[in-house]
Write an enzyme that holds these catalytic residues in place. Structure first.
Site, PDB file in Angstrom:
ATOM      1  N   ASP A   1       0.828  -1.224   0.000  1.00 64.91           N
ATOM      2  CA  ASP A   1       0.000   0.000   0.000  1.00 64.91           C
ATOM      3  C   ASP A   1       0.855   1.264   0.000  1.00 64.91           C
ATOM      4  O   ASP A   1       0.653   2.171  -0.814  1.00 64.91           O
ATOM      5  CB  ASP A   1      -0.898   0.042   1.249  1.00 64.91           C
ATOM      6  CG  ASP A   1      -2.007  -0.997   1.207  1.00 64.91           C
ATOM      7  OD1 ASP A   1      -2.505  -1.286   0.107  1.00 64.91           O
ATOM      8  OD2 ASP A   1      -2.380  -1.502   2.285  1.00 64.91           O
TER       9      ASP A   1
ATOM     10  N   SER B   1      -2.883  -9.123   4.828  1.00 65.09           N
ATOM     11  CA  SER B   1      -2.475  -7.784   5.252  1.00 65.09           C
ATOM     12  C   SER B   1      -1.934  -7.939   6.674  1.00 65.09           C
ATOM     13  O   SER B   1      -2.656  -8.352   7.579  1.00 65.09           O
ATOM     14  CB  SER B   1      -3.681  -6.839   5.212  1.00 65.09           C
ATOM     15  OG  SER B   1      -3.362  -5.672   5.918  1.00 65.09           O
TER      16      SER B   1
ATOM     17  N   ARG C   1      -0.394   3.164  16.281  1.00 60.56           N
ATOM     18  CA  ARG C   1      -0.773   4.213  15.315  1.00 60.56           C
ATOM     19  C   ARG C   1      -0.615   5.634  15.844  1.00 60.56           C
ATOM     20  O   ARG C   1      -0.082   6.485  15.138  1.00 60.56           O
ATOM     21  CB  ARG C   1      -2.200   4.000  14.804  1.00 60.56           C
ATOM     22  CG  ARG C   1      -2.419   2.722  13.996  1.00 60.56           C
ATOM     23  CD  ARG C   1      -1.287   2.380  13.130  1.00 60.56           C
ATOM     24  NE  ARG C   1      -1.579   1.364  12.144  1.00 60.56           N
ATOM     25  CZ  ARG C   1      -0.749   0.374  11.824  1.00 60.56           C
ATOM     26  NH1 ARG C   1       0.421   0.265  12.446  1.00 60.56           N
ATOM     27  NH2 ARG C   1      -1.055  -0.479  10.894  1.00 60.56           N
TER      28      ARG C   1
ATOM     29  N   ASP D   1      -7.388   1.865  11.303  1.00 64.74           N
ATOM     30  CA  ASP D   1      -6.129   2.606  11.325  1.00 64.74           C
ATOM     31  C   ASP D   1      -6.288   4.037  10.797  1.00 64.74           C
ATOM     32  O   ASP D   1      -5.638   4.953  11.272  1.00 64.74           O
ATOM     33  CB  ASP D   1      -5.058   1.851  10.515  1.00 64.74           C
ATOM     34  CG  ASP D   1      -4.595   0.592  11.245  1.00 64.74           C
ATOM     35  OD1 ASP D   1      -4.681   0.569  12.491  1.00 64.74           O
ATOM     36  OD2 ASP D   1      -4.146  -0.362  10.583  1.00 64.74           O
TER      37      ASP D   1
END
Ligand code: ARG
Length: 415
Positions: A22, A181, A102, A131
């Site tokens: 990504d 992922s 995060r 996220d």
């Protein structure tokens, strides 16, 4: 504002860069399509990657500058240990590993964006996950003037398009990685997508890297003791060590015994139910031992109230609200309570099972004289009768006025 509009007038972008598909596609896309300068930031939270490799990859993608920041200590002490004190688990199962990293990654990106005079921060999150909330709410709370670009979400990238784009633009991809992922840090490994989306079948064995299949683990139990001070783990098997070392050692040790595989149905903040697979050997051991120690040193009232506090804390962190003042207020409460959460818990690990073997604490509320059944006890059993009358008084009273019939008969006279 459309995605096209939001990317206007941007000269420099700081991209939170993991080196995965990504963010690699995003780096090239932002540069090629909008002519912006891209600065990549990779934050080391214990994902055990080759950071030189990631840096080389970023340079190959044409970024103007790349930062690698070692934030393992800050992650453990400022985020993971807060979560230990709060028994941080989402829906009772997920130790919040990705959720905790995060806000740290986002705040590092903000810092660099301000230093580098960037106009925007970009991330590689999709529109379906949590996220995006964690990144964007942290960024907007710290630097409301920075723009946010979410190319994967706002331009609708999908994985097969990304693979094509990567092949066309010479972006190296790792096929095994792209099957799932994956997000990794010291506190856990999250695995999503691909074959895991079929909830009627077991996760394939190649989804796991940190834990052995429990029945292939050694046929020999192993004990591990964890010492806590003020609610945080400070020593393993009597050896005092810093948090980063303690967690990574315990990940290896417990992973070998098949401890810490989690496979559950999770409700994301956007409302989607998903199947999530985690590996979190150290988190599983530490959280189990911590909770057990709390039961020994805290009063029943404290424990009951703290359960609400812990659940609220976990929800705030999961749903992207690390910056919420309520979280800090809950932490202040937790810090006071945890002053007495000191002691040592010994666990036995054996083929995926984790059992408490012994507990010891200088703040223990366990009074053997009071508890024991045999011989003399300091508990005078005569106290119980009067206590029962008063404890049950409201219940007994309400049944006097609103009697419950037994076998169709009213047991009080006159009704
Ligand atoms: N469901 C977890 C969470 O929301 C894990 C997310 C992991 N991210 C990933 N890109 N695989 O915290």
């Amino acid at each position: 504002m459309t995605a096209e509009e939001s990317s206007k007038d941007i000269g420099r972008v700081v991209l939170a860069f993991s080196g995965g598909l990504d963010t690699s596609v995003a780096a090239v896309w932002l540069r090629e399509r909008y002519g912006v300068e891209v600065i990549t930031v990779t934050v080391d939270v214990g994902q055990n990657e080759d950071f030189k490799d990631i840096e080389a990859k970023a340079e190959k993608l044409g970024v103007v500058k790349h930062y690698t920041l070692d934030c393992k200590k800050e992650f453990v002490e400022g985020y993971v240990f807060r979560s230990v004190k709060a028994n941080g688990l989402y829906q009772g199962e997920y130790p919040l590993s990705s959720a905790l990293s995060r806000p740290l990654i986002a705040s590092k990106c903000v810092h660099i964006a301000l230093e580098e005079g960037a106009d925007a921060i970009a991330h590689g999150c999709t529109g379906k996950g949590n996220d995006q909330l964690r990144f964007e709410i942290t960024i907007k709370s710290l630097a409301p003037n920075l723009k946010i670009l979410a190319p994967v979400r706002d331009w609708g990238f999908n994985r097969s398009w990304e693979v094509d784009y990567a092949l066309k633009h010479g972006i190296p991809i790792k096929p095994k990685r792209e099957k799932y992922s994956i997000d990794v840090n010291l506190w856990g490994r999250s695995v999503e997508c691909g074959p895991l989306e079929d909830i009627s079948s077991h996760p394939p064995e190649d989804a796991f890297e940190w834990t052995i299949l429990p029945w292939k683990a050694p046929d020999k139990p192993e004990e591990v003791s964890i010492r806590f001070e003020n609610g945080i783990p400070v020593a393993l098997n009597g050896e005092v060590m810093d948090g980063v070392k303690l967690i990574s050692s315990l990940n290896s040790l417990a992973g070998l015994h098949g401890i810490g595989r989690i496979d559950h149905i999770e409700e994301r903040t956007v409302g989607i139910k998903t199947r999530e697979v985690y590996e979190a050997p150290a988190a599983t051991c530490i959280l189990k031992a911590h909770k057990d120690l709390e039961k020994l040193v805290l009063t029943g009232r404290e424990l009951k109230f703290k359960e609400y506090v812990d659940a609220e804390w976990s929800n705030l962190v999961y749903t992207g609200l690390w910056m919420e003042p309520l979280r800090e207020a809950l932490d202040a409460f937790i810090d006071v309570i945890e002053e007495r959460v000191c002691g040592e818990i010994t666990l036995r690990m054996y083929r995926g099972s984790l059992t408490i073997l012994s507990r010891r604490s200088e703040y223990s509320l366990y009074d053997e004289e009071l508890a024991r059944y045999s011989g003399s006890s300091t508990f005078d059993q005569k106290w119980a009768e009067g206590f029962i009358t008063l404890w049950g008084l409201p219940t007994i009273l309400s049944r006097k006025f609103h009697p419950k019939k037994i076998s169709g008969r009213c047991v009080y006279g006159g009704c």
